[in-house]
Design an enzyme around this catalytic site. Structure first.
Site, PDB file in Angstrom:
ATOM      1  N   LYS A  23       0.844  -1.207   0.000  1.00 42.46           N
ATOM      2  CA  LYS A  23       0.000   0.000   0.000  1.00 42.46           C
ATOM      3  C   LYS A  23       0.877   1.255   0.000  1.00 42.46           C
ATOM      4  CE  LYS A  23      -1.836   1.598   4.020  1.00 42.46           C
ATOM      5  NZ  LYS A  23      -1.625   3.025   4.295  1.00 42.46           N
ATOM      6  N   ASN A  24       1.876   1.298   0.896  1.00 38.74           N
ATOM      7  CA  ASN A  24       2.621   2.550   1.074  1.00 38.74           C
ATOM      8  C   ASN A  24       3.690   2.787   0.019  1.00 38.74           C
ATOM      9  OD1 ASN A  24       0.960   3.086   3.177  1.00 38.74           O
ATOM     10  ND2 ASN A  24       2.394   2.426   4.761  1.00 38.74           N
ATOM     11  N   CYS A 119      -5.092   8.041   9.385  1.00 37.74           N
ATOM     12  CA  CYS A 119      -5.326   7.444  10.699  1.00 37.74           C
ATOM     13  C   CYS A 119      -4.991   8.435  11.813  1.00 37.74           C
ATOM     14  CB  CYS A 119      -4.463   6.192  10.862  1.00 37.74           C
ATOM     15  SG  CYS A 119      -4.992   4.872   9.766  1.00 37.74           S
ATOM     16  N   ARG A 124       0.600  14.309  13.337  1.00 42.01           N
ATOM     17  CA  ARG A 124       1.061  14.105  11.951  1.00 42.01           C
ATOM     18  C   ARG A 124       1.230  15.444  11.227  1.00 42.01           C
ATOM     19  NH1 ARG A 124      -1.686   8.767   9.577  1.00 42.01           N
ATOM     20  NH2 ARG A 124       0.381   8.542   8.668  1.00 42.01           N
ATOM     21  N   ASP A 307       3.940   0.166  12.201  1.00 45.38           N
ATOM     22  CA  ASP A 307       2.709  -0.360  11.588  1.00 45.38           C
ATOM     23  C   ASP A 307       2.441  -1.809  11.972  1.00 45.38           C
ATOM     24  OD1 ASP A 307       2.962   1.478   8.439  1.00 45.38           O
ATOM     25  OD2 ASP A 307       2.379   2.060  10.471  1.00 45.38           O
ATOM     26  N   ARG A 399      -9.258  -0.332   3.989  1.00 53.08           N
ATOM     27  CA  ARG A 399      -8.408   0.703   3.372  1.00 53.08           C
ATOM     28  C   ARG A 399      -7.060   0.138   2.971  1.00 53.08           C
ATOM     29  NH1 ARG A 399      -7.302   5.570   7.052  1.00 53.08           N
ATOM     30  NH2 ARG A 399      -5.717   5.746   5.439  1.00 53.08           N
TER      31      ARG A 399
HETATM   32  C1  EPZ Z   1       4.032   6.744   6.548  1.00 49.94           C
HETATM   33  O1  EPZ Z   1       3.302   7.778   7.171  1.00 49.94           O
HETATM   34  C2  EPZ Z   1       3.054   5.596   6.371  1.00 49.94           C
HETATM   35  N1  EPZ Z   1       1.949   6.015   5.513  1.00 49.94           N
HETATM   36  C3  EPZ Z   1       2.514   5.152   7.732  1.00 49.94           C
HETATM   37  O2  EPZ Z   1       1.711   3.994   7.509  1.00 49.94           O
HETATM   38  C4  EPZ Z   1       3.687   4.744   8.632  1.00 49.94           C
HETATM   39  O3  EPZ Z   1       3.200   4.436   9.919  1.00 49.94           O
HETATM   40  C5  EPZ Z   1       4.683   5.903   8.726  1.00 49.94           C
HETATM   41  O4  EPZ Z   1       5.108   6.294   7.395  1.00 49.94           O
HETATM   42  C6  EPZ Z   1       5.922   5.531   9.535  1.00 49.94           C
HETATM   43  O5  EPZ Z   1       6.545   4.416   8.956  1.00 49.94           O
HETATM   44  C7  EPZ Z   1       2.146   6.096   4.172  1.00 49.94           C
HETATM   45  O6  EPZ Z   1       3.223   5.828   3.662  1.00 49.94           O
HETATM   46  C8  EPZ Z   1       0.964   6.521   3.344  1.00 49.94           C
HETATM   47  P1  EPZ Z   1       6.200   9.868   8.965  1.00 49.94           P
HETATM   48  P2  EPZ Z   1       3.973   9.259   7.301  1.00 49.94           P
HETATM   49  O7  EPZ Z   1       6.203  11.169   8.259  1.00 49.94           O
HETATM   50  O8  EPZ Z   1       4.795   9.550   6.114  1.00 49.94           O
HETATM   51  C9  EPZ Z   1       6.473  12.943  12.526  1.00 49.94           C
HETATM   52  C10 EPZ Z   1      -0.203   2.655   7.634  1.00 49.94           C
HETATM   53  O9  EPZ Z   1      -0.819   2.082   8.557  1.00 49.94           O
HETATM   54  N2  EPZ Z   1       6.518  13.991  11.482  1.00 49.94           N
HETATM   55  O10 EPZ Z   1       7.386   8.958   8.843  1.00 49.94           O
HETATM   56  O11 EPZ Z   1       2.880  10.201   7.668  1.00 49.94           O
HETATM   57  C11 EPZ Z   1       5.075  12.341  12.626  1.00 49.94           C
HETATM   58  O12 EPZ Z   1       4.247  13.145  13.444  1.00 49.94           O
HETATM   59  C12 EPZ Z   1       0.299   4.060   7.834  1.00 49.94           C
HETATM   60  O13 EPZ Z   1       0.032   2.144   6.521  1.00 49.94           O
HETATM   61  C13 EPZ Z   1       6.779  15.302  11.871  1.00 49.94           C
HETATM   62  O14 EPZ Z   1       6.983  15.594  13.050  1.00 49.94           O
HETATM   63  O15 EPZ Z   1       4.919   9.022   8.568  1.00 49.94           O
HETATM   64  C14 EPZ Z   1       5.328  10.996  13.224  1.00 49.94           C
HETATM   65  O16 EPZ Z   1       5.402  11.108  14.621  1.00 49.94           O
HETATM   66  C15 EPZ Z   1       0.026   4.561   9.230  1.00 49.94           C
HETATM   67  N3  EPZ Z   1       6.807  16.278  10.909  1.00 49.94           N
HETATM   68  C16 EPZ Z   1       6.700  10.612  12.657  1.00 49.94           C
HETATM   69  O17 EPZ Z   1       7.284  11.830  12.149  1.00 49.94           O
HETATM   70  C17 EPZ Z   1       6.589  15.993   9.579  1.00 49.94           C
HETATM   71  O18 EPZ Z   1       6.653  16.934   8.749  1.00 49.94           O
HETATM   72  C18 EPZ Z   1       6.631   9.599  11.531  1.00 49.94           C
HETATM   73  O19 EPZ Z   1       5.883  10.169  10.504  1.00 49.94           O
HETATM   74  C19 EPZ Z   1       6.317  14.661   9.219  1.00 49.94           C
HETATM   75  C20 EPZ Z   1       6.284  13.662  10.178  1.00 49.94           C
END
Ligand code: EPZ
Length: 418
Positions: A23-24, A119, A124, A307, A399
């Site tokens: 998916k991702n 989610c 986020r 995840d 989803r």
């Molecule tokens: C991706 O989300 C995945 N989604 C998520 O999968 C996954 O849990 C996550 O990466 C971590 O591996 C998709 O790829 C569509 P992050 P993403 O930016 O990109 C903080 C699933 O179940 N952060 O790595 O949103 C954020 O708050 C989903 O398939 C900032 O602070 O994750 C979080 O605490 C759930 N500022 C951490 O980084 C930013 O600008 C990780 O977020 C961006 C993120």
């Protein structure tokens, strides 16, 4: 649309399951496809609701999308600029809609993207995305819930990410693809989905090096060409079925996987007593009658994936001892604990840690999914529970899990959607 799943426990998962495309990886590569002139053809894209929503957004943007006879997905962007902001009604349904920020910047040097949804596992924010794209020369503003990015002249830059954010790394990679000069992303995310995006961009003529390591180097190229690409298998879907074998004491053969992507999950499941045999593109998981406790800390890849946290929490509810799970990636990813407690689990959440006291028996109950992975974890709990479990808000699960009812049926598990 069906929004409930029913499972009468106890049931044992035994048999073979073919893992779908990730998916991702699929979602970001679908977005990136608008950066190339011509028809991009993607293989192994999973038929899940998040993909449906991304297709709706692409269609709203004037991109022609088509599922082909051979199950591949064709994506043909229009000529000229895509000016309409991504629609809020659709963008709020998933986090991945924020990836159009980088895809549009990479395509045309300007973007109007509605703030994403997805989610509810934490705030986020998008600060790292905006910091990265601004460093490349874009002016970024937030107005009426949209992010607007414009740039007179984008220029390669060296960008350090305070946190190895998957989405921020992806948006900067896509933006930098056609920016003159060299861009370096330091403390980049190293997930397999990042490598898949880099490989896709390179098949389009991009010059992305170092994906999968801390430093990604992107050299701008004048244009990108459409091509054909196959998405990697979904390591989180695979992990979910691995836990299904472990929690129900069954034997499951997973087909179409990449073993190295699963090493953090394999190691943890072996610690709890599961027996796992790695083969070239398949994996045999044999659950043990005695589930041992284990401590887990979620971390960016190659650490244990966040995840898979809810799914492992379900397994540890049945361990013969106490386990500690620390969630280091999202600040609000233990919401499912209240639902687990309705099934007899004994868990105490303190800040970013959950202390799990394993119990000899779980009982079916009416519960509700609080996010995509938590929903899948409720199915795993139901496998091991005595009596009927009714999972509400099951749309979360649809989803991200392709054909889940039939895949579980192939493992001898009766799961009914209502
Ligand atoms: C991706 O989300 C995945 N989604 C998520 O999968 C996954 O849990 C996550 O990466 C971590 O591996 C998709 O790829 C569509 P992050 P993403 O930016 O990109 C903080 C699933 O179940 N952060 O790595 O949103 C954020 O708050 C989903 O398939 C900032 O602070 O994750 C979080 O605490 C759930 N500022 C951490 O980084 C930013 O600008 C990780 O977020 C961006 C993120």
């Amino acid at each position: 649309m069906k929004n409930k799943l029913i499972l009468d426990g106890k049931q044992t998962a035994n048999g073979e399951v073919r893992i779908s495309g990730a998916k991702n990886a699929g979602l970001v590569i679908m977005a990136a496809s608008i950066m190339a002139e011509g028809e991009t053809v993607l293989d192994n894209v999973p038929r899940i609701r998040d993909v449906d929503v991304m297709l709706d957004i692409l269609t709203e943007m004037g991109v022609v999308c088509r599922w082909n006879e051979d199950q591949s997905l064709s994506i043909c962007p229009p000529t000229g600029n895509i000016d309409k902001p991504t629609p809020y009604e659709l963008s709020k349904k998933l986090r991945a809609s924020n990836l159009f920020l980088g895809a549009l910047m990479g395509r045309q040097g300007e973007a109007a993207v509605s703030l994403p949804g997805g989610c509810d596992i934490g705030t986020r924010p998008m600060d790292l995305h905006i910091k990265g794209i601004s460093a490349l020369g874009a002016e970024v503003s937030l107005e009426q819930g949209n992010i607007y990015a414009t740039a007179k002249q984008l220029q390669g830059a060296r960008i350090y990410l305070d946190f190895p954010s998957v989405g921020a790394t992806e948006n900067i990679m896509m933006t930098a693809c056609r920016v003159p000069g060299q861009t370096f992303i330091e403390n980049a995310a190293k997930e397999p989905e990042i490598v898949d995006l880099a490989n896709f961009l390179n098949t389009m003529g991009g010059r992305v090096r170092g994906a999968g390591t801390d430093i990604i180097k992107i050299e701008g190229v004048p244009e990108l060409k459409a091509g054909r690409y196959a998405i990697i298998p979904d390591r989180i879907e695979a992990g979910t079925y691995m836990v299904a074998a472990a929690i129900s004491g069954g034997t499951v053969l997973l087909e179409n996987i990449i073993p190295t992507h699963l090493h953090p999950i394999i190691a943890k499941l072996q610690e709890t007593g599961a027996h796992i045999e790695e083969r070239e593109s398949s994996l045999l998981v044999e659950g043990s009658a005695d589930i041992r406790p284990a401590d887990i800390k979620t971390l960016p890849y190659p650490g244990f994936p966040t995840d898979m946290q809810s799914q492992m929490l379900a397994l540890l509810c049945r361990a013969d001892g106490t386990s500690v799970v620390v969630e280091n990636v999202f600040e609000n990813r233990f919401q499912i604990v209240d639902e687990f407690k309705r099934m007899g689990a004994q868990i105490k959440v303190k800040g970013m840690s959950a202390i799990v006291q394993g119990v000899p028996q779980l009982n079916g109950s009416t519960v509700k999914a609080t996010d995509l992975r938590a929903g899948a974890a409720l199915i795993l709990m139901a496998l091991a529970a005595e009596g009927r479990t009714v999972i509400e808000e099951a749309n979360y699960i649809f989803r991200g899990y392709e054909d889940i009812v039939n895949k579980f049926a192939g493992l001898g598990v009766t799961l009914t959607a209502e």
